[in-house]
Each structure stands twice: as structure tokens, then as C-alpha cells.
Design an enzyme around this catalytic site. Structure first.
Site, PDB file in Angstrom:
ATOM      1  N   ALA A  47       0.805  -1.233   0.000  1.00 19.03           N
ATOM      2  CA  ALA A  47       0.000   0.000   0.000  1.00 19.03           C
ATOM      3  C   ALA A  47       0.842   1.288   0.000  1.00 19.03           C
ATOM      4  O   ALA A  47       0.620   2.173  -0.832  1.00 19.03           O
ATOM      5  CB  ALA A  47      -0.966  -0.031   1.186  1.00 19.03           C
ATOM      6  N   ASP A 212      -4.011  -2.676   4.174  1.00 12.78           N
ATOM      7  CA  ASP A 212      -4.258  -1.862   2.977  1.00 12.78           C
ATOM      8  C   ASP A 212      -5.308  -0.791   3.231  1.00 12.78           C
ATOM      9  O   ASP A 212      -5.321   0.237   2.562  1.00 12.78           O
ATOM     10  CB  ASP A 212      -4.682  -2.751   1.811  1.00 12.78           C
ATOM     11  CG  ASP A 212      -3.476  -3.481   1.261  1.00 12.78           C
ATOM     12  OD1 ASP A 212      -3.066  -4.488   1.868  1.00 12.78           O
ATOM     13  OD2 ASP A 212      -2.909  -3.005   0.267  1.00 12.78           O
ATOM     14  N   LYS A 223      -3.755  -8.537   3.023  1.00 21.09           N
ATOM     15  CA  LYS A 223      -3.535  -9.657   2.108  1.00 21.09           C
ATOM     16  C   LYS A 223      -4.365 -10.887   2.465  1.00 21.09           C
ATOM     17  O   LYS A 223      -4.483 -11.235   3.643  1.00 21.09           O
ATOM     18  CB  LYS A 223      -2.042  -9.981   2.112  1.00 21.09           C
ATOM     19  CG  LYS A 223      -1.616 -11.147   1.290  1.00 21.09           C
ATOM     20  CD  LYS A 223      -2.071 -11.062  -0.169  1.00 21.09           C
ATOM     21  CE  LYS A 223      -1.659  -9.787  -0.861  1.00 21.09           C
ATOM     22  NZ  LYS A 223      -2.415  -9.552  -2.117  1.00 21.09           N
TER      23      LYS A 223
HETATM   24  O1  MRU Z   1      -1.133  -7.335  -3.187  1.00 21.57           O
HETATM   25  P1  MRU Z   1      -0.049  -6.634  -2.415  1.00 21.57           P
HETATM   26  O2  MRU Z   1       1.265  -7.343  -2.472  1.00 21.57           O
HETATM   27  O3  MRU Z   1       0.060  -5.178  -2.786  1.00 21.57           O
HETATM   28  O4  MRU Z   1      -0.555  -6.688  -0.901  1.00 21.57           O
HETATM   29  C1  MRU Z   1       0.205  -6.043   0.075  1.00 21.57           C
HETATM   30  C2  MRU Z   1      -0.330  -6.222   1.453  1.00 21.57           C
HETATM   31  O5  MRU Z   1      -1.365  -6.805   1.676  1.00 21.57           O
HETATM   32  C3  MRU Z   1       0.435  -5.557   2.541  1.00 21.57           C
HETATM   33  O6  MRU Z   1       0.281  -6.247   3.765  1.00 21.57           O
HETATM   34  C4  MRU Z   1      -0.065  -4.109   2.742  1.00 21.57           C
HETATM   35  O7  MRU Z   1      -0.149  -3.446   1.529  1.00 21.57           O
HETATM   36  C5  MRU Z   1       0.839  -3.346   3.655  1.00 21.57           C
HETATM   37  S1  MRU Z   1       2.482  -3.131   2.970  1.00 21.57           S
HETATM   38  C6  MRU Z   1       3.315  -2.210   4.141  1.00 21.57           C
END
Ligand code: MRU
Length: 316
Positions: A47, A212, A223
Site C-alpha cells: 500500500a 491496505d 492480504k
Molecule cells: O497485493 P499486495 O502485495 O500489494 O498486498 C500487500 C499487502 O497486503 C500488505 O500487507 C499491505 O499493503 C501493507 S504493505 C506495508
């Protein structure tokens, strides 16, 4: 420090996370449309990192004299769940010098993560279970949940990370394992299905994840698989922490039910079957606030986000 985003006036360089760890390939992008496409394709992901990339995408657009509204709309739409992306685009859209504002956003993210890590460091010791990649690759540096691990190790905690492989895109197996190896963080990779055994066996004494989008009531989108960890953590009596920079808190979204969960191409999941198998591929899930032990922010650890204090004032 490991960094996946570099900017020079007129060009954004992104470390292509689709080919890590077998290849360290940098892509150079010169338009907002290219940046939006790179975000959708997961060249850059996480994110905070996609918000930073979008900021630079807007800067490219301003520098080229392209239509800013079109650029902003395309960038904000590139991935729907992470609220940071919309937050960054809205914040930078009105800046007189978008390039300077994008650089400031990038630098600020690193400061935020270091502060968040310091607040969370005391919560971690021994085995810690995580999912996805929340480190330097996913942010402007240091990381959020993985940043807490880094900060805990820096203050002498004996942390051993258990990283879920994170199907189907393998952010844990490909990215977290690689990032930990770079920094000599002790990390054991486990299949997503082994997470319950990691907790039930006492190997991990805490779970820490990123986010996110956190709704006003604390429901937390992260995720896919995070909800599974939260349920098992509660069953095992293990604390479940969310590393939440305030840029991920969405006071305009009342509850997790209102969060749009991105659904990706089923071929990411069933591609090996020649695309013939029926598949459902949500990228995120929503953990109810009641399963969260605490949200670790750059301004401290919150044990609850009760409706009486929401919407919370943003510290910046
Ligand atoms: O699909 P992604 O790899 O963008 O998902 C990322 C996540 O779910 C992370 O846990 C979240 O964005 C936080 S990253 C500091």
C-alpha cells in the site's frame, strides 16, 4: 537501505517485483499511464509503495504538461483496496510543485515507518508470524510490520520470523524471504496452511501484519489469508497486531463491509491448469476489529478503535 523506488526528474525507476528474487530488474517509466499500468501489474506493490509510485506518476504528468485529471483518475483506479493510493493522489493533486510533494511523501513514509517500528518493537520477542511482504519493498523504506521486526531486532530482541508464503503471488516466499536474507533477519518460510501449526505449536508468540485499509471501526483489510491468521491467533491466545500507518486509516469508510476487495485474474491462481479451472482470486480479506489486539501506528499503539473516538484526528 533497500529501496525499490527511485526518481530522477522525468523518470521513475521501479524494481520489478514480479521477477524477484531470481532477477533484479529495474524498469524506467516516463508517463503516469505507465506508472498506473505498473501498479496494476504489481511491478510495485504494497500500500505505501504504490502511493509513493502514484505520487511520482502525477509528477511525471505535471512535468510533461499532460492532463492531470486523467492521470490522477488512472492512478487512483490502478488498485482499489489500498486507501493510501487514493489518499496520496488526492493530497498531491492540489500541490503547486507535485515533484517536490512526491519526494516529501516518499521521505515522510520512511520516517513514519521508523517511528511505527519503534513504537511496536517492544511487542515482539521470540517467534513472530507474518504474511505477505510489508518491508522496504512495500514502502518507502524500513517497512511497517517487517519494520517492527527490524526495530525489535535493533533494540536487542531475539526475533525469529515465520513468513507465510502468501499464495497465489508468493510475496512471502519471493519477497519477504529475500528481504530478510539481505538484512540477515532470521526467517523461516512456511506454507500458508502451516500457519495454524506455527501458532498451535508455540513456535510464534505473536502475529504481525500490514494493512491496505482500516475502516473507521478498525476492521482491517490486508492480504488474503490475514483473516485466517487472526482467527487462529485468537483460538491460540496469541496477540494479533496490525502495523497501521495513519495513511491506511480510512475514516470515510464505516466498516469492513464497505471496503472494496480487489479481485484479480483467476489465471494467477489456476494458470497452471491452462486457465480451464474455475477459480476465485480475491487479493485481500477483511479482519473484524474484534480480532485485533492492537494497531501499531507512528504515533503509538492503539488497543482499540472505539466508535467514541472515531473518526480519529489524523496526526498530519
Ligand atoms: O497485493 P499486495 O502485495 O500489494 O498486498 C500487500 C499487502 O497486503 C500488505 O500487507 C499491505 O499493503 C501493507 S504493505 C506495508
Amino acid at each position: 537501505m533497500l529501496s525499490a523506488i527511485r526518481y530522477e526528474p522525468g523518470t521513475l525507476y521501479l524494481l520489478d517485483q514480479r521477477v524477484l528474487p531470481s532477477e533484479e530488474r529495474w524498469l524506467s517509466l516516463t508517463t503516469a499511464a505507465e506508472v498506473a499500468a505498473a501498479i496494476s501489474a504489481m511491478v510495485v506493490r504494497g500500500a505505501p509503495a504504490i502511493a509513493i509510485a502514484a505520487g511520482y506518476g502525477l509528477a511525471l504528468s505535471q512535468r510533461r504538461g499532460d492532463d492531470l485529471d486523467t492521470a490522477a483518475e488512472g492512478l487512483a483506479r490502478a488498485r482499489p483496496t489500498a486507501v493510501n493510493l487514493r489518499w496520496a493522489v488526492e493530497r498531491l493533486r492540489g500541490a503547486p510543485d507535485i515533484e517536490a510533494a512526491a519526494r516529501a511523501l516518499h521521505e515522510d513514509d520512511l520516517r513514519v515507518n521508523v517511528a511505527l517500528g519503534e513504537h511496536g518493537a517492544d511487542l515482539l520477542d521470540g517467534g513472530v508470524l507474518t504474511i505477505c511482504n510489508t518491508g522496504a519493498l512495500a514502502t518507502g523504506g524500513h517497512g511497517t510490520a517487517l519494520g517492527m521486526v527490524r526495530s525489535a531486532i535493533a533494540v536487542g530482541r531475539d526475533v525469529h520470523l515465520y513468513a507465510c508464503e502468501t499464495r497465489p503471488w508468493l510475496q512471502g516466499a519471493r519477497l519477504t524471504a529475500w528481504e530478510c536474507a539481505q538484512d540477515r533477519i532470521r526467517c523461516t518460510l512456511v506454507a500458508d496452511g502451516a500457519a495454524a501449526s506455527v501458532l498451535a505449536s508455540g513456535r510464534a508468540r505473536a502475529v504481525v501484519v500490514g494493512c491496505d485499509r482500516v475502516a473507521r471501526n478498525g476492521d482491517t483489510a490486508n492480504k488474503l489469508g490475514t483473516l485466517n491468521l487472526a482467527v487462529v491467533a485468537r483460538h491460540c491466545g496469541v496477540p494479533f497486531y496490525v502495523a497501521m500507518p495513519w495513511s491506511s486509516y480510512d475514516r470515510e469508510t464505516a466498516t469492513g463491509r464497505d471496503i472494496v476487495v480487489e479481485e484479480r485474474d483467476p489465471a494467477e491462481l489456476g494458470g497452471f491448469q491452462g486457465g480451464t479451472v474455475d477459480a476465485w482470486n480475491p487479493a485481500f480479506d477483511v479482519t473484524p476489529a474484534g480480532l485485533v489486539t492492537g494497531w501499531v501506528t507512528e504515533s503509538g499503539v492503539l488497543k482499540a478503535l472505539p466508535p467514541s473516538v472515531s473518526p480519529l484526528p489524523l496526526p498530519r
